[in-house]
Scaffold this active site. Structure first.
Site, PDB file in Angstrom:
ATOM      1  N   CYS A 134      45.932  27.818  49.613  1.00 14.83           N
ATOM      2  CA  CYS A 134      46.000  27.401  48.203  1.00 14.83           C
ATOM      3  C   CYS A 134      46.577  25.996  48.096  1.00 14.83           C
ATOM      4  O   CYS A 134      47.760  25.776  48.357  1.00 14.83           O
ATOM      5  CB  CYS A 134      46.847  28.427  47.448  1.00 14.83           C
ATOM      6  SG  CYS A 134      47.531  27.870  45.882  1.00 14.83           S
ATOM      7  N   CYS A 186      49.496  25.450  45.758  1.00 12.04           N
ATOM      8  CA  CYS A 186      50.712  26.059  46.322  1.00 12.04           C
ATOM      9  C   CYS A 186      51.380  25.081  47.289  1.00 12.04           C
ATOM     10  O   CYS A 186      52.604  24.906  47.277  1.00 12.04           O
ATOM     11  CB  CYS A 186      50.382  27.341  47.080  1.00 12.04           C
ATOM     12  SG  CYS A 186      49.665  28.647  46.066  1.00 12.04           S
TER      13      CYS A 186
END
Ligand SMILES: [Zn+2]
Length: 138
Positions: free
Chosen positions: A65, A68
């Site tokens: 991600c 993230c």
């Protein structure tokens, strides 16, 4: 107060007057009040979320991600300001998919704040350090 060791999962009893003296886990010796986010597994997360004396701020993330990964340094920066008042941890939902499902994580990054043994706040989407700190303090 009770503090779960974020390194080994051992429950530690820490007297209030020892909180300022860098308390360490009785089993593994890890610091109980780190000033940086600690990667935890699902079992340690559940112990710490259930009964610890300090609020727990969890970043549910995954290595694939992009948002993230870009939020990680911001999360770490925010954690520094909370040393001794709250603990910041990270849960890799790719490594621990059951934990993500159990906490009903539908998008990442999602941050969840636990206090007094229950979830008290939740926020999805990457945020800068200042916004993370404001949210965590709320
Ligand atoms: Zn330990």
């Amino acid at each position: 107060m009770k503090l779960t060791c974020l390194a080994c999962g051992q429950a530690n009893r820490v007297p209030d007057d020892a909180l300022g003296r860098g308390p360490k886990c009785a089993v593994c010796g890890a610091g109980l009040l780190p000033d940086h986010p600690v990667e935890v597994d699902a079992a340690t997360l559940d112990k710490a979320a259930r009964g610890d004396g300090l609020p727990l701020i969890v970043d549910f993330w995954a290595p694939w991600c992009g948002p993230c990964r870009s939020m990680a340094p911001e999360f770490a920066k925010a954690a520094q300001g909370f040393a001794g008042r709250a603990r910041f941890v990270k849960l890799n939902t790719e490594a621990e998919p059951a934990a993500g499902a159990r906490h009903n994580i539908r998008a990442i990054p999602t941050m969840v704040k636990f206090a007094g043994g229950r979830e008290v706040a939740r926020q999805s989407g990457a945020m800068p350090a200042r916004a993370i700190a404001d949210w965590a303090a709320g």
